[in-house]
Design a protein around this motif. Structure first.
Motif, PDB file in Angstrom:
ATOM      1  N   LEU A 158      38.886 117.521  -3.704  1.00 22.60           N
ATOM      2  CA  LEU A 158      39.182 116.026  -3.252  1.00 22.60           C
ATOM      3  C   LEU A 158      40.401 115.808  -2.508  1.00 22.60           C
ATOM      4  N   ASP A 159      40.970 116.825  -1.580  1.00 17.77           N
ATOM      5  CA  ASP A 159      41.909 116.598  -0.648  1.00 17.77           C
ATOM      6  C   ASP A 159      41.076 115.968   0.249  1.00 17.77           C
ATOM      7  N   VAL A 160      41.959 115.015   1.297  1.00 20.98           N
ATOM      8  CA  VAL A 160      41.543 114.328   2.251  1.00 20.98           C
ATOM      9  C   VAL A 160      40.529 114.884   3.242  1.00 20.98           C
ATOM     10  N   HIS A 161      41.183 116.173   3.555  1.00 16.51           N
ATOM     11  CA  HIS A 161      40.506 117.069   4.585  1.00 16.51           C
ATOM     12  C   HIS A 161      39.194 117.863   3.864  1.00 16.51           C
ATOM     13  N   GLN A 162      38.337 118.202   4.709  1.00 20.83           N
ATOM     14  CA  GLN A 162      37.166 119.059   4.283  1.00 20.83           C
ATOM     15  C   GLN A 162      37.750 120.416   3.772  1.00 20.83           C
ATOM     16  N   GLY A 163      37.020 120.695   2.851  1.00 17.93           N
ATOM     17  CA  GLY A 163      37.310 122.310   2.496  1.00 17.93           C
ATOM     18  C   GLY A 163      36.611 123.083   2.974  1.00 17.93           C
ATOM     19  N   ASN A 164      36.694 123.185   4.456  1.00  9.44           N
ATOM     20  CA  ASN A 164      35.763 123.978   5.574  1.00  9.44           C
ATOM     21  C   ASN A 164      35.798 125.400   5.333  1.00  9.44           C
ATOM     22  N   THR A 178      30.374 124.590  -3.804  1.00  8.19           N
ATOM     23  CA  THR A 178      31.474 124.056  -3.282  1.00  8.19           C
ATOM     24  C   THR A 178      31.269 122.449  -3.052  1.00  8.19           C
ATOM     25  N   PHE A 179      32.033 121.522  -3.502  1.00  4.53           N
ATOM     26  CA  PHE A 179      31.869 119.920  -3.360  1.00  4.53           C
ATOM     27  C   PHE A 179      33.267 119.552  -2.833  1.00  4.53           C
ATOM     28  N   SER A 180      32.916 118.793  -1.693  1.00 10.86           N
ATOM     29  CA  SER A 180      33.963 118.152  -0.901  1.00 10.86           C
ATOM     30  C   SER A 180      33.992 116.829  -0.705  1.00 10.86           C
ATOM     31  N   MET A 181      34.874 115.886  -0.778  1.00  7.84           N
ATOM     32  CA  MET A 181      34.807 114.524  -0.727  1.00  7.84           C
ATOM     33  C   MET A 181      36.100 114.512   0.276  1.00  7.84           C
ATOM     34  N   HIS A 182      35.760 113.967   1.582  1.00 13.11           N
ATOM     35  CA  HIS A 182      36.837 113.814   2.546  1.00 13.11           C
ATOM     36  C   HIS A 182      36.526 112.822   3.523  1.00 13.11           C
ATOM     37  N   GLY A 183      37.761 112.479   4.112  1.00 12.43           N
ATOM     38  CA  GLY A 183      37.637 111.291   5.235  1.00 12.43           C
ATOM     39  C   GLY A 183      36.682 112.006   6.415  1.00 12.43           C
ATOM     40  N   ALA A 184      35.478 111.102   6.767  1.00  9.19           N
ATOM     41  CA  ALA A 184      34.642 111.590   7.655  1.00  9.19           C
ATOM     42  C   ALA A 184      35.310 111.654   9.070  1.00  9.19           C
ATOM     43  N   ASN A 185      36.368 110.870   9.236  1.00  2.20           N
ATOM     44  CA  ASN A 185      37.035 110.855  10.793  1.00  2.20           C
ATOM     45  C   ASN A 185      38.043 111.675  10.673  1.00  2.20           C
ATOM     46  N   ASP A 195      28.168 122.922  -0.345  1.00  7.34           N
ATOM     47  CA  ASP A 195      26.870 122.696  -1.107  1.00  7.34           C
ATOM     48  C   ASP A 195      26.760 121.120  -1.227  1.00  7.34           C
ATOM     49  N   LEU A 196      27.726 120.379  -1.634  1.00  4.16           N
ATOM     50  CA  LEU A 196      27.779 118.983  -1.255  1.00  4.16           C
ATOM     51  C   LEU A 196      28.976 118.356  -0.690  1.00  4.16           C
ATOM     52  N   ASP A 197      28.613 117.610   0.437  1.00  4.99           N
ATOM     53  CA  ASP A 197      29.817 116.924   1.267  1.00  4.99           C
ATOM     54  C   ASP A 197      29.474 115.759   1.251  1.00  4.99           C
ATOM     55  N   ILE A 198      30.646 114.901   0.762  1.00  2.00           N
ATOM     56  CA  ILE A 198      30.826 113.247   0.782  1.00  2.00           C
ATOM     57  C   ILE A 198      31.856 112.725   1.624  1.00  2.00           C
ATOM     58  N   PRO A 199      31.306 112.352   2.710  1.00  2.00           N
ATOM     59  CA  PRO A 199      31.993 111.940   3.816  1.00  2.00           C
ATOM     60  C   PRO A 199      32.499 110.494   3.676  1.00  2.00           C
ATOM     61  N   LEU A 200      34.085 110.079   3.622  1.00  2.00           N
ATOM     62  CA  LEU A 200      34.413 108.875   3.251  1.00  2.00           C
ATOM     63  C   LEU A 200      34.842 108.225   4.561  1.00  2.00           C
ATOM     64  N   ALA A 201      34.526 106.713   4.601  1.00  2.00           N
ATOM     65  CA  ALA A 201      35.044 105.909   5.594  1.00  2.00           C
ATOM     66  C   ALA A 201      36.179 105.419   5.466  1.00  2.00           C
ATOM     67  N   ASP A 202      37.032 105.328   6.695  1.00  2.19           N
ATOM     68  CA  ASP A 202      38.417 105.043   6.773  1.00  2.19           C
ATOM     69  C   ASP A 202      38.664 103.965   5.922  1.00  2.19           C
ATOM     70  N   GLY A 203      39.662 103.833   5.226  1.00  2.00           N
ATOM     71  CA  GLY A 203      40.362 102.842   4.503  1.00  2.00           C
ATOM     72  C   GLY A 203      39.526 102.451   2.981  1.00  2.00           C
ATOM     73  N   ILE A 204      38.803 103.504   2.638  1.00  2.00           N
ATOM     74  CA  ILE A 204      38.104 103.355   1.436  1.00  2.00           C
ATOM     75  C   ILE A 204      38.980 103.001   0.280  1.00  2.00           C
ATOM     76  N   LYS A 205      38.840 102.152  -0.798  1.00  3.58           N
ATOM     77  CA  LYS A 205      39.771 101.829  -1.852  1.00  3.58           C
ATOM     78  C   LYS A 205      39.218 102.380  -3.019  1.00  3.58           C
ATOM     79  N   ASP A 206      40.216 102.163  -3.841  1.00  2.00           N
ATOM     80  CA  ASP A 206      39.882 103.009  -5.251  1.00  2.00           C
ATOM     81  C   ASP A 206      38.614 102.785  -5.860  1.00  2.00           C
ATOM     82  N   GLU A 207      37.909 101.758  -5.798  1.00  2.00           N
ATOM     83  CA  GLU A 207      36.887 101.346  -6.675  1.00  2.00           C
ATOM     84  C   GLU A 207      35.673 102.208  -6.086  1.00  2.00           C
TER      85      GLU A 207
END
Ligand code: ZN
Length: 302
Positions: A158-164, A178-185, A195-207
């Motif tokens: 869950l580091d902001v950078h992908q676990g490449n 391998t599951f990585s949630m990271h900043g898309a940009n 195995d699962l990548d969840i790219p996140l939009a800039d500025g995404i908030k807690d909820e």
């Protein structure tokens, strides 16, 4: 008696020139803070030994490791890692690697164990980049599998950078998810396939962030049923982070940790945390966010 065991020793202090010190300072301040406030005492810490070369060679390319340890990587390869190399830096790296490997066995005893460094997820089989030379969670996962101490390992990054690097190392290993949630940009611009990548939009908030985490972690838990979990708990998802680009608060970051730790408890899967990144302007914010992970571990597990 069960106890939170935390890997740290003097070698973790950064043998780096001043202009590279800032992101590394937390590795000194964090144990100081946790001890000062009473979250940890001396009996929680253990001093790891350098990782065995034999294990390094099960994960990393022999030529790469040889050039790394003899300080013979090319200037370009060194530049990609982000810091100047020295004998002391390599000693530090292999000690931190040993920390995560030993943490895995402490976690099997105590439910959870944590390394005050590591999460070096940008280290590939045959190269380092982004302040990562060798991949601690990959080394520990391979060691567990080899010793039949775990069969189905989940790496939650869950580091902001992908676990490449981690994604590449376990590309064709079905025993590791391998599951990585990271900043898309964010860095790395060219992503690997976890195995699962969840790219996140800039500025995404807690909820929105936490909802994605809960949904996907739940699904992975059901479908993959891990018997061991590594957690890369980078604090660079914070809204104050200079590199992160996301909008998560310190409280949201703590909630994130709580979700992962509670899931491990629910699954009765031992959990190892490695620290990962954190580049907020104010180092107190970085230390606070990382300290929260340790406070939660004490509250939930002991
Ligand atoms: Zn990062």
């Amino acid at each position: 008696m069960k106890k939170l065991k935390v890997a740290w020793n003097d070698v973790y202090r950064h043998p780096l020139p001043d202009n590279h010190r800032f992101p590394m300072l937390k590795y000194e301040l964090l144990p100081e803070q946790l001890t000062y406030e009473g979250t940890l005492d001396n009996s929680n810490f253990f001093s790891p030994s350098p990782v065995a070369e034999e294990l390094i060679l099960k994960v990393h390319d022999a030529q790469y490791w040889n050039n790394l340890k003899t300080l013979n990587l090319s200037r370009k390869e060194i530049r990609t890692t982000g810091f100047p190399h020295s004998k002391e830096l390599i000693e530090r790296e292999i000690t931190i690697m040993g920390g995560t490997v030993e943490c895995a066995y402490h976690a099997k005893e105590n439910g959870i164990s944590m390394n005050i460094a590591g999460g070096t997820h940008h280290a590939f089989t045959d190269r380092g980049e982004g302040f990562c030379l060798l991949n601690d969670q990959a080394l520990a996962a391979v060691d567990l599998l080899d010793r039949k101490a775990a069969n189905r390992i989940l790496i939650v990054d869950l580091d902001v950078h992908q676990g490449n690097g981690t994604a590449e190392i376990f590309q064709s290993n079905d025993a590791v998810f391998t599951f990585s949630m990271h900043g898309a940009n964010n860095y790395p611009l060219r992503k690997e396939s976890s195995d699962l990548d969840i790219p996140l939009a800039d500025g995404i908030k807690d909820e929105a962030y936490l909802e994605l985490l809960v949904t996907h972690l739940e699904r992975i838990a059901q479908e993959f049923q891990p018997d061991f979990i590594f957690y890369q708990c980078g604090a660079d998802i914070l809204e104050t982070d200079k590199l992160g680009r996301l909008g998560v608060s310190v409280a949201g970051c703590k909630k994130r940790d709580e979700i992962v730790l509670k899931k491990a408890l629910e699954l009765e899967a031992p959990l190892v945390c490695s620290m990962g990144g954190g580049y907020s302007e104010d180092i107190k914010v970085i230390v606070e966010a990382h300290a929260n992970t340790f406070r939660l571990a004490q509250d939930l597990f002991f």
